[in-house]
Motif scaffolding. Structure first.
Motif, short mmCIF file in Angstrom:
data_model
loop_
_atom_site.label_atom_id
_atom_site.label_comp_id
_atom_site.label_asym_id
_atom_site.label_seq_id
_atom_site.Cartn_x
_atom_site.Cartn_y
_atom_site.Cartn_z
N UNK A 1 0.84 -1.18 0.00
CA UNK A 1 0.00 0.00 0.00
C UNK A 1 0.88 1.24 0.00
N UNK A 2 0.37 2.28 -0.57
CA UNK A 2 1.11 3.53 -0.63
C UNK A 2 0.96 4.30 0.67
N UNK A 3 1.77 5.31 0.85
CA UNK A 3 1.83 6.05 2.11
C UNK A 3 0.49 6.70 2.46
N UNK A 4 -0.26 7.17 1.48
CA UNK A 4 -1.55 7.79 1.76
C UNK A 4 -2.53 6.82 2.38
N UNK A 5 -2.58 5.60 1.86
CA UNK A 5 -3.47 4.58 2.41
C UNK A 5 -3.00 4.17 3.81
N UNK A 6 -1.69 4.04 3.96
CA UNK A 6 -1.13 3.70 5.27
C UNK A 6 -1.46 4.79 6.29
N UNK A 7 -1.38 6.03 5.86
CA UNK A 7 -1.71 7.16 6.72
C UNK A 7 -3.17 7.09 7.17
N UNK A 8 -4.05 6.79 6.23
CA UNK A 8 -5.48 6.69 6.57
C UNK A 8 -5.75 5.55 7.54
N UNK A 9 -5.11 4.42 7.32
CA UNK A 9 -5.36 3.24 8.15
C UNK A 9 -4.80 3.37 9.56
N UNK A 10 -3.74 4.16 9.71
CA UNK A 10 -3.09 4.28 11.02
C UNK A 10 -3.45 5.57 11.76
N UNK A 11 -3.92 6.57 11.00
CA UNK A 11 -4.18 7.87 11.61
C UNK A 11 -2.91 8.70 11.78
N UNK A 12 -1.80 8.22 11.24
CA UNK A 12 -0.54 8.95 11.32
C UNK A 12 -0.38 9.84 10.09
N UNK A 13 0.34 10.92 10.26
CA UNK A 13 0.60 11.78 9.10
C UNK A 13 1.65 11.12 8.21
N UNK A 14 1.69 11.54 6.97
CA UNK A 14 2.70 11.04 6.05
C UNK A 14 4.10 11.38 6.56
N UNK A 15 4.25 12.57 7.13
CA UNK A 15 5.55 12.98 7.67
C UNK A 15 5.99 12.05 8.80
N UNK A 16 5.06 11.66 9.66
CA UNK A 16 5.39 10.75 10.76
C UNK A 16 5.82 9.40 10.21
N UNK A 17 5.10 8.91 9.21
CA UNK A 17 5.46 7.63 8.60
C UNK A 17 6.86 7.71 7.97
N UNK A 18 7.13 8.78 7.28
CA UNK A 18 8.46 8.96 6.68
C UNK A 18 9.55 9.02 7.77
N UNK B 1 9.41 7.63 10.78
CA UNK B 1 9.60 6.28 11.31
C UNK B 1 10.43 5.42 10.36
N UNK B 2 10.22 5.63 9.06
CA UNK B 2 11.02 4.89 8.09
C UNK B 2 12.49 5.33 8.18
N UNK B 3 12.71 6.63 8.29
CA UNK B 3 14.07 7.15 8.40
C UNK B 3 14.77 6.61 9.65
N UNK B 4 14.01 6.46 10.75
CA UNK B 4 14.58 5.91 11.98
C UNK B 4 14.84 4.41 11.89
N UNK B 5 14.26 3.76 10.90
CA UNK B 5 14.43 2.32 10.77
C UNK B 5 13.38 1.51 11.49
N UNK B 6 12.31 2.17 11.93
CA UNK B 6 11.23 1.46 12.61
C UNK B 6 10.39 0.65 11.63
N UNK B 7 10.27 1.14 10.41
CA UNK B 7 9.53 0.45 9.36
C UNK B 7 10.35 0.49 8.08
N UNK B 8 9.99 -0.36 7.15
CA UNK B 8 10.67 -0.38 5.85
C UNK B 8 9.64 -0.36 4.74
#
Length: 124
Positions: A1-18, A20-27
């Motif tokens: 799924x793309x970041x927009x869908x992930x954002x909707x499903x989690x309630x997190x902003x796209x910036x937060x998801x990015x 977390x990815x930068x920190x290595x929490x997600x890939x």
């Protein structure tokens, strides 16, 4: 799924998801669409983000969560006996926090009863 869908499903902003990815929490894997490159997130990353949200709500820091993800991810290098030891220590810490919270709850309930009793005595 793309970041927009992930954002909707989690309630997190796209910036937060990015972040977390930068920190290595997600890939994410890269997906080419024409001349654009998109990040594709798996269902497992959705579940991980939900777990991260729960851990944060329980008071874990992002560094603690990152350590957890690294140590206990899909390819853990920690021997099973050591995993058991770590879990036992964590459970003892949780039990200790629960005892402390019970003490605070007891104190607050006692204080509340006293205050209610005082109000009832002052206003017959």
């Amino acid at each position: 799924m793309l970041i927009g869908e992930l954002s909707q499903k989690t309630g997190l902003t796209k910036d937060t998801i990015r972040f977390y990815e930068k920190l290595g929490l997600i890939t994410a894997s890269d997906r080419q669409a024409g001349t654009r490159l998109y990040k594709e997130f798996s269902e497992a990353m959705l579940q991980r983000l939900l777990l991260i949200g729960q851990a944060k709500a329980l008071g874990f820091t992002l560094n603690e969560i990152k350590q957890f993800v690294q140590d206990w991810g899909d390819h853990s290098n920690i021997p099973e006996r050591e995993q058991i030891s770590i879990i036992e220590r964590k459970l003892e810490g949780v039990s200790q926090k629960m005892r402390q919270l019970a003490e605070i709850e007891s104190y607050l309930n006692t204080k509340l009863r006293r205050l209610r009793h005082q109000i009832n005595l002052d206003n017959p």
